[in-house]
Design an enzyme around this catalytic site. Structure first.
Site, PDB file in Angstrom:
ATOM      1  N   ASP A  39     -23.975  -2.728 -21.421  1.00 39.18           N
ATOM      2  CA  ASP A  39     -23.852  -1.695 -22.465  1.00 39.18           C
ATOM      3  C   ASP A  39     -24.891  -0.570 -22.443  1.00 39.18           C
ATOM      4  O   ASP A  39     -26.077  -0.826 -22.267  1.00 39.18           O
ATOM      5  CB  ASP A  39     -24.020  -2.314 -23.860  1.00 39.18           C
ATOM      6  CG  ASP A  39     -23.219  -3.559 -24.072  1.00 39.18           C
ATOM      7  OD1 ASP A  39     -22.441  -3.941 -23.207  1.00 39.18           O
ATOM      8  OD2 ASP A  39     -23.392  -4.158 -25.139  1.00 39.18           O
ATOM      9  N   SER A  99     -28.099  -5.551 -27.223  1.00 39.90           N
ATOM     10  CA  SER A  99     -27.830  -4.131 -27.460  1.00 39.90           C
ATOM     11  C   SER A  99     -28.368  -3.615 -28.785  1.00 39.90           C
ATOM     12  O   SER A  99     -28.539  -4.363 -29.747  1.00 39.90           O
ATOM     13  CB  SER A  99     -26.327  -3.889 -27.405  1.00 39.90           C
ATOM     14  OG  SER A  99     -25.933  -3.896 -26.058  1.00 39.90           O
ATOM     15  N   ASP A 168     -26.156  -5.926 -32.220  1.00 46.20           N
ATOM     16  CA  ASP A 168     -25.867  -4.549 -31.794  1.00 46.20           C
ATOM     17  C   ASP A 168     -26.032  -3.523 -32.923  1.00 46.20           C
ATOM     18  O   ASP A 168     -25.105  -2.750 -33.212  1.00 46.20           O
ATOM     19  CB  ASP A 168     -24.452  -4.449 -31.191  1.00 46.20           C
ATOM     20  CG  ASP A 168     -24.174  -5.535 -30.157  1.00 46.20           C
ATOM     21  OD1 ASP A 168     -25.153  -6.031 -29.569  1.00 46.20           O
ATOM     22  OD2 ASP A 168     -23.003  -5.891 -29.949  1.00 46.20           O
TER      23      ASP A 168
HETATM   24  C1  FRU Z   1     -21.339  -6.275 -25.353  1.00 50.26           C
HETATM   25  C2  FRU Z   1     -22.410  -7.331 -25.511  1.00 50.26           C
HETATM   26  C3  FRU Z   1     -23.189  -7.079 -26.789  1.00 50.26           C
HETATM   27  C4  FRU Z   1     -24.485  -7.751 -26.512  1.00 50.26           C
HETATM   28  C5  FRU Z   1     -24.681  -7.455 -25.047  1.00 50.26           C
HETATM   29  C6  FRU Z   1     -25.407  -8.526 -24.285  1.00 50.26           C
HETATM   30  O1  FRU Z   1     -20.953  -6.018 -24.055  1.00 50.26           O
HETATM   31  O2  FRU Z   1     -21.836  -8.616 -25.503  1.00 50.26           O
HETATM   32  O3  FRU Z   1     -22.550  -7.550 -27.958  1.00 50.26           O
HETATM   33  O4  FRU Z   1     -25.513  -7.217 -27.299  1.00 50.26           O
HETATM   34  O5  FRU Z   1     -23.388  -7.268 -24.496  1.00 50.26           O
HETATM   35  O6  FRU Z   1     -25.748  -8.102 -23.010  1.00 50.26           O
END
Ligand code: FRU
Length: 493
Positions: A39, A99, A168
């Protein structure tokens, strides 16, 4: 000075980047410095440039304990890597810095808000990560984690909120100087919901409300929310896991959803009016936006797909790239996306054709390449006898190609990379319902070494896909079943 873990990662990436000079990469899409990227994180404008962080595992081309990689750019197309910004080096984030987002503070500092993960063993022996929200503050290169971390934990979850699915945070500052953030969460039934929090200082946070509930409609856990005003509407983006397909709008697996609605600022209430997919292609997830100094809302996504990303036989010491940054607008209740206008500065070697009427297969002088911006305006060649199907093949040689095909009777556009050289049984095709009348459609195709993105009818629909064909396959051809007429404007990028 950073921790040992951070210094180790910084040393590792510096050493490995130096050895990667002859490695093939995307030209103007951000890829990872070394190792793995997912991400986009902390997309922000700070001290005169765009900062983009990303989920990062420098030590292999696979997902692992998450760090935050870091790059900066003035035009969103030429990126300079900065040293890794965050490593999982504290008791509250030791199993990953997941994230999050960033804001420029009024006192000149840059604040990152991210998810800290700490694994916990379940009674059945499996391991799950407890997720909390944390802060780090810095100067655009070095960031110090806040001593009061975590700033949000299970105590600020609504009743039934899952502490293992709480992540996130997307932070922004309100006109009155206070802060808000949204975070993804699941309720007791593993159903997605978006939580809204408020803070006066970005350090002390209070749960406000559940901004939107899934109510079992679109997937399960809702990841990576973003929330902003756009063209008089309010937009909520989120990326659901475990989706079921709905016609050609949503597909199985991880998807991206855009809710368009209204927002009552006084009661902080979001009223959803419609929802749609953000990208209809194969590879796009977890987008995040920034408000540019000139007022544009610009979105960037991870140009990958969780269900397929571990199955490549792609011989490069990096894995993962971002989409082209896209300017967003809302028109007639739909999200419109166009490549950032900065891309026009990269255009060179213009080749144009007008009113080319043909059927069968055609190749054109000057039309080839793997870093290309090409607009094709398509019409029927014979108004009384509509063509059946039209294809553009690209990344093509004697053996391989990827294609876009359009069926005017169904008004369906398909991307197909089945013949791109992949030896894996993963998703290679995806179709999108698009708007067309009497076989007329406009396609803008952006190719960049290992990807294609097509913007349909000036951004009404977008499809992104990675393409790992060897770069020597640079042919482009056109095929028509029936008679078509087209205009082409093509540039190298
Ligand atoms: C989305 C995710 C987020 C998380 C991150 C972990 O692609 O699953 O929810 O923070 O990737 O790398």
């Amino acid at each position: 000075m950073g921790s040992e873990k951070l210094e180790k990662a910084r040393k590792y990436e510096a050493e490995h980047e130096a050895n990667m000079t002859d490695v093939q990469r995307p030209g103007f899409h951000l890829s990872v410095q070394v190792g793995w990227m997912n991400d986009p994180n902390g997309f922000s404008y700070y001290n005169g440039q765009y900062h983009l962080f990303y989920q990062y595992h420098p030590y292999s081309s696979y997902w692992g304990p998450m760090h935050w990689g870091h790059a900066v750019s003035k035009d969103l197309l030429h990126w300079e890597y900065l040293p890794v910004a965050l490593a999982p080096d504290e008791s509250y984030d030791k199993d990953g810095c997941f994230s999050g987002s960033a804001v420029a503070l009024e006192d000149g500092r840059h604040l990152l808000m991210y998810t800290g993960v700490v694994n916990e063993e379940m009674p059945d022996g499996t391991v799950k990560g407890v997720q909390t929200q944390c802060i780090a503050i810095g100067d655009g290169i070095d960031y110090e984690k806040y001593e009061g971390n975590p700033v949000l934990d299970e105590r600020q979850l609504p009743e039934g909120g899952d502490r293992f699915e709480f992540r996130d945070p997307k932070i922004w500052q309100q006109p009155d100087g206070t802060f808000r953030c949204v975070a993804g969460n699941c309720d007791g039934d593993r159903d997605g919901q978006i939580l809204l929090y408020s803070s006066d200082d970005a350090l002390h946070w209070k749960f406000e409300k559940i901004l939107l509930r899934n109510n079992d409609r679109l997937g399960k856990m809702w990841e990576c929310p973003d929330f902003f005003e756009l063209d008089g509407k309010q937009v909520l983006l989120t990326s659901p896991q475990d989706m079921l397909p709905q016609g050609l709008e949503y597909h199985n697996g991880n998807g991206t959803v855009c809710f368009i609605g209204t927002y009552d600022e006084r009661t902080e209430t979001f009223q959803e009016e419609s929802n749609q997919a953000v990208d209809y292609g194969i590879d796009f997830y977890a987008p995040q936006t920034v408000l540019a100094p000139d007022g544009r809302r610009i979105m960037i996504g991870w140009m990958q797909n969780w269900d397929t990303c571990n199955f490549y036989t792609f011989n490069q010491p990096w894995f993962g790239q971002m989409s082209i940054p896209r300017e967003l607008s809302v028109k007639n209740g739909r999200l419109i996306q166009t490549p950032v206008r900065e891309l026009n500065e990269l255009r060179k070697n213009k080749v144009a054709y007008e009113n080319l009427t043909f059927s069968g297969t055609m190749q054109l002088g000057g039309i080839k390449g793997r870093k290309v911006d090409m607009e094709v305006t398509l019409r029927p060649g014979d108004a009384k006898n509509l063509y059946q199907k039209f294809w553009i093949r690209f990344a093509q040689n004697d053996k391989y190609f990827t294609s876009l095909s359009f069926r005017p009777y169904e008004s369906v556009l398909k991307v197909d990379r089945k013949f791109s050289g992949s030896r894996r049984a993963i998703i290679h095709q995806r179709r999108s319902q698009v708007r067309s009348e009497n076989g007329c459609i406009k396609l803008r195709l952006i190719l960049d070494n290992f990807s294609m993105e097509v913007f349909v009818n000036d951004g009404e629909h977008v499809m992104a896909a990675t393409v790992h064909t060897d770069l020597s396959a640079d042919g482009i051809s056109f095929i028509a079943d029936g008679s078509v007429s087209m205009d082409i404007v093509k540039y190298d990028l």
